[in-house]
Design a protein around this motif. Structure first.
Motif, mmCIF file in Angstrom:
data_model
loop_
_atom_site.group_PDB
_atom_site.id
_atom_site.type_symbol
_atom_site.label_atom_id
_atom_site.label_comp_id
_atom_site.label_asym_id
_atom_site.label_seq_id
_atom_site.Cartn_x
_atom_site.Cartn_y
_atom_site.Cartn_z
ATOM 1 N N VAL A 241 0.881 -1.169 0.000
ATOM 2 C CA VAL A 241 0.000 0.000 0.000
ATOM 3 C C VAL A 241 0.915 1.214 0.000
ATOM 4 C CG1 VAL A 241 -1.829 1.226 1.208
ATOM 5 C CG2 VAL A 241 -1.768 -1.272 1.253
ATOM 6 N N ALA A 242 0.812 2.048 -1.036
ATOM 7 C CA ALA A 242 1.767 3.145 -1.222
ATOM 8 C C ALA A 242 1.040 4.481 -1.287
ATOM 9 C CB ALA A 242 2.592 2.932 -2.488
ATOM 10 N N ALA A 243 1.671 5.502 -0.709
ATOM 11 C CA ALA A 243 1.100 6.848 -0.659
ATOM 12 C C ALA A 243 2.096 7.840 -1.224
ATOM 13 C CB ALA A 243 0.740 7.228 0.776
ATOM 14 N N VAL A 244 1.570 8.896 -1.858
ATOM 15 C CA VAL A 244 2.445 9.866 -2.500
ATOM 16 C C VAL A 244 3.181 10.747 -1.500
ATOM 17 C CG1 VAL A 244 0.796 11.770 -2.757
ATOM 18 C CG2 VAL A 244 2.538 11.404 -4.526
ATOM 19 N N GLY A 245 2.676 10.839 -0.267
ATOM 20 C CA GLY A 245 3.315 11.681 0.747
ATOM 21 C C GLY A 245 2.791 11.355 2.128
ATOM 22 N N PRO A 246 3.353 11.971 3.160
ATOM 23 C CA PRO A 246 2.970 11.643 4.539
ATOM 24 C C PRO A 246 1.523 11.987 4.886
ATOM 25 C CG PRO A 246 4.474 13.525 4.471
ATOM 26 C CD PRO A 246 4.467 12.933 3.100
ATOM 27 N N VAL A 247 0.983 13.047 4.294
ATOM 28 C CA VAL A 247 -0.412 13.392 4.581
ATOM 29 C C VAL A 247 -1.340 12.319 4.026
ATOM 30 C CG1 VAL A 247 -2.244 15.068 4.154
ATOM 31 C CG2 VAL A 247 0.058 15.861 4.686
ATOM 32 N N ARG A 253 -2.260 4.703 7.974
ATOM 33 C CA ARG A 253 -1.671 4.372 9.281
ATOM 34 C C ARG A 253 -2.756 4.297 10.354
ATOM 35 N NH1 ARG A 253 2.895 8.019 7.679
ATOM 36 N NH2 ARG A 253 4.674 6.643 7.234
ATOM 37 N N ASP A 254 -3.723 5.203 10.286
ATOM 38 C CA ASP A 254 -4.808 5.195 11.268
ATOM 39 C C ASP A 254 -5.595 3.883 11.206
ATOM 40 O OD1 ASP A 254 -4.053 7.708 12.061
ATOM 41 O OD2 ASP A 254 -5.618 8.753 10.916
ATOM 42 N N ALA A 255 -5.645 3.279 10.021
ATOM 43 C CA ALA A 255 -6.378 2.021 9.833
ATOM 44 C C ALA A 255 -5.512 0.796 10.138
ATOM 45 C CB ALA A 255 -6.905 1.933 8.404
ATOM 46 N N GLY A 256 -4.271 1.042 10.593
ATOM 47 C CA GLY A 256 -3.395 -0.068 10.927
ATOM 48 C C GLY A 256 -2.699 -0.682 9.737
ATOM 49 N N ILE A 257 -2.625 0.057 8.633
ATOM 50 C CA ILE A 257 -1.978 -0.441 7.418
ATOM 51 C C ILE A 257 -0.650 0.288 7.226
ATOM 52 C CG2 ILE A 257 -2.150 -0.612 4.905
ATOM 53 C CD1 ILE A 257 -5.171 -0.812 5.229
ATOM 54 N N PRO A 258 0.472 -0.426 7.218
ATOM 55 C CA PRO A 258 1.774 0.227 7.048
ATOM 56 C C PRO A 258 2.002 0.621 5.589
ATOM 57 C CG PRO A 258 2.064 -2.147 7.221
ATOM 58 C CD PRO A 258 0.601 -1.885 7.436
ATOM 59 N N PRO A 259 2.098 1.917 5.279
ATOM 60 C CA PRO A 259 2.258 2.326 3.884
ATOM 61 C C PRO A 259 3.717 2.550 3.496
ATOM 62 C CG PRO A 259 1.726 4.241 5.197
ATOM 63 C CD PRO A 259 1.840 3.078 6.155
ATOM 64 N N LEU A 260 3.985 2.395 2.221
ATOM 65 C CA LEU A 260 5.239 2.856 1.636
ATOM 66 C C LEU A 260 4.993 4.297 1.198
ATOM 67 C CD1 LEU A 260 8.105 2.320 0.428
ATOM 68 C CD2 LEU A 260 6.935 1.660 -1.679
ATOM 69 N N VAL A 261 5.833 5.226 1.632
ATOM 70 C CA VAL A 261 5.624 6.641 1.337
ATOM 71 C C VAL A 261 6.702 7.120 0.376
ATOM 72 C CG1 VAL A 261 5.381 8.959 2.300
ATOM 73 C CG2 VAL A 261 4.619 6.969 3.623
ATOM 74 N N ALA A 262 6.276 7.701 -0.743
ATOM 75 C CA ALA A 262 7.219 8.228 -1.720
ATOM 76 C C ALA A 262 8.048 9.343 -1.092
ATOM 77 C CB ALA A 262 6.474 8.744 -2.950
ATOM 78 N N GLU A 263 9.304 9.418 -1.464
ATOM 79 C CA GLU A 263 10.221 10.362 -0.821
ATOM 80 C C GLU A 263 9.932 11.815 -1.177
ATOM 81 O OE1 GLU A 263 14.215 9.307 -1.623
ATOM 82 O OE2 GLU A 263 14.165 7.465 -0.435
ATOM 83 N N ARG A 264 9.556 12.090 -2.428
ATOM 84 C CA ARG A 264 9.490 13.471 -2.880
ATOM 85 C C ARG A 264 8.075 14.007 -3.077
ATOM 86 N NH1 ARG A 264 13.002 14.732 -7.883
ATOM 87 N NH2 ARG A 264 12.394 16.806 -7.206
ATOM 88 N N GLY A 265 7.061 13.223 -2.794
ATOM 89 C CA GLY A 265 5.703 13.723 -2.916
ATOM 90 C C GLY A 265 5.270 13.995 -4.343
ATOM 91 N N SER A 269 8.016 9.958 -8.201
ATOM 92 C CA SER A 269 8.646 9.356 -7.030
ATOM 93 C C SER A 269 7.839 8.159 -6.539
ATOM 94 C CB SER A 269 8.777 10.405 -5.920
ATOM 95 O OG SER A 269 9.361 9.858 -4.767
ATOM 96 N N LEU A 270 6.516 8.260 -6.617
ATOM 97 C CA LEU A 270 5.655 7.152 -6.212
ATOM 98 C C LEU A 270 5.887 5.940 -7.110
ATOM 99 C CD1 LEU A 270 3.305 6.100 -4.449
ATOM 100 C CD2 LEU A 270 1.733 7.123 -6.115
ATOM 101 N N VAL A 271 5.960 6.164 -8.417
ATOM 102 C CA VAL A 271 6.214 5.066 -9.352
ATOM 103 C C VAL A 271 7.575 4.428 -9.071
ATOM 104 C CG1 VAL A 271 6.596 4.476 -11.781
ATOM 105 C CG2 VAL A 271 4.708 5.991 -11.146
ATOM 106 N N ARG A 272 8.587 5.250 -8.860
ATOM 107 C CA ARG A 272 9.924 4.709 -8.586
ATOM 108 C C ARG A 272 9.928 3.866 -7.317
ATOM 109 N NH1 ARG A 272 11.402 9.756 -10.571
ATOM 110 N NH2 ARG A 272 11.523 10.667 -8.474
ATOM 111 N N ALA A 273 9.203 4.310 -6.301
ATOM 112 C CA ALA A 273 9.159 3.558 -5.041
ATOM 113 C C ALA A 273 8.525 2.183 -5.254
ATOM 114 C CB ALA A 273 8.375 4.347 -3.988
ATOM 115 N N VAL A 274 7.471 2.134 -6.048
ATOM 116 C CA VAL A 274 6.788 0.862 -6.310
ATOM 117 C C VAL A 274 7.675 -0.052 -7.157
ATOM 118 C CG1 VAL A 274 4.785 -0.214 -7.413
ATOM 119 C CG2 VAL A 274 4.498 1.889 -6.080
#
Length: 398
Positions: A241-247, A253-265, A269-274
């Protein structure tokens, strides 16, 4: 007749056999294309839609107010919202006047996407909130002092975020601008199908680019009684489960799911992380005598080779991989297969077809009178064989 544009060449096979859900409305085609160029199969399931207010009289009226009395501070909360504001001003013939009105203002941005939109408009962001949160942005301006200053606040799609009231209490004159709002999903049934498929293991990754979109997708998962299974798959590393940024990552995270967060928002960056996750050996896998084996929703990756497999073969390999070289009985394998009934022969047939599809018959070993095991690498086998080694029956060569 115009010929269709040629398909862009593949960049890699890092996402081969991966099914990825993008719960995104804006720029979804761009994101899907980038993922597909690395071999992914993409399913669109935007949980919300963006409803622009380009013709909104209130927005144009506020813009005219700012032209007549330029702001001291401009708060930009989203890139898409700021671009939409500039487009609305252009449609109304106010673009040049607005540009001049904003040139002398202090411009602050809630994250890199907002800063990018400011730069695209030919302006400069004087400060950017590193956490991409409205609270950090508000704290910064309160520390600088907004009393007696004229502050224009461009809001995100969820509407007021408390900034208007915060600045007004501090003595600022606030001009509020809502450029777009979140609307219902374009296809609610597609969202429901996506959460059920994710819970059932038919999806390898789900990508989010906004906190409201993530929250609504999770709400659909709750309504479909699928959230617990999704969280369990994510926690086990079987679902990314990946997110474009911390927001955006907040509701996950509130739902108990650990996300992968892209570094640059950014989407890139999201595609590279995946791609790095699946192509860099970070996805779950097991080292076998034939190379590293990773299982995905559409097949397997064996020693870097993408192999399409049936669901039955994937179920078998999943059970054998979990055993990490240990012997799995025919009975246990039969229990994992749909529609196998009471026939142990169905297991033998499925094993034969899986071996043939893999192209490495010895990867699945037959243990006479006991069942089957995966031919794992020696260092793994040394740790898993303790319970079997003493009086293990002989294996055949297949």
């Amino acid at each position: 007749m115009t010929s269709p544009a040629p398909a862009r060449p593949a960049l890699s096979a890092a996402l081969g056999a991966c099914t990825i859900v993008i719960a995104v409305d804006r720029r979804s085609t761009e994101l899907a294309t980038a993922l597909e160029r690395h071999g992914a199969t993409v399913r669109h399931a935007p949980a919300l839609s963006i409803m622009p207010h380009i013709d909104d009289e209130a927005l144009i009226s506020a813009t005219r107010q700012l032209i007549d009395a330029p702001p001291d501070v401009v708060v930009v909360t989203t890139g898409v919202g700021f671009r939409g504001w500039m487009e609305a001003a252009d449609e109304a013939g106010l673009a040049d006047d607005l540009q001049r009105a904003l040139t002398g203002a202090q411009i602050v941005a809630r994250g890199p996407k907002a800063r990018g939109a400011i730069q695209q408009a030919g302006l400069t962001a004087d400060w950017v909130a590193e956490s991409e949160t409205s609270s950090e942005l508000g704290e910064f301006l309160l520390a600088e002092g907004v009393g007696g200053r004229r502050v224009a606040v461009q809001h995100h799609g969820s509407g007021a975020d408390g900034l208007d009231a915060l600045f007004a209490r501090a003595g600022a004159e606030v001009v509020s601008l809502t450029v777009y709002r979140w609307g219902p999903p374009p296809d609610p049934a597609a969202v429901s199908r996506s959460v059920l498929a994710t819970a059932q293991g038919d999806v390898d990754a789900v990508l989010f680019t906004s906190a409201p979109g993530a929250a609504e997708w999770l709400a659909t998962a709750r309504r479909e009684s699928a959230l617990e299974a999704i969280a369990a798959r994510a926690d086990a590393g079987r679902l990314l489960v990946a997110a474009v940024g911390p927001v955006t990552a907040g509701p996950l995270r509130d739902a108990g799911i650990p996300p992968l967060v892209a570094e640059r928002g950014r989407l890139g960056s999201l595609v590279r992380a995946v791609v790095t996750h699946f192509g860099g050996g970070h996805a779950p896998g097991v080292a076998t005598a034939a190379g590293r084996l990773e299982l995905r929703s559409g097949g397997a990756v064996l020693d870097g080779r993408v192999i399409a497999l049936s669901r039955t073969s994937l179920l078998l390999l999943g059970v054998l991989s979990d055993a990490a070289g240990g012997v799995v009985s025919r009975h246990d394998l039969q229990a994992a297969l749909p529609r196998s009934g009471d026939s142990a022969h169905a297991v033998d047939v499925a094993i034969g077809r899986t071996r043939e599809a893999l192209g490495v018959p010895t990867l699945i070993r037959t243990v006479v009178k006991r069942g089957y095991r995966l031919d794992v690498a020696d260092d793994i086998a040394d740790h898993t064989a303790a319970g079997d080694a003493a009086n293990r029956p002989r294996e055949d060569a297949s």
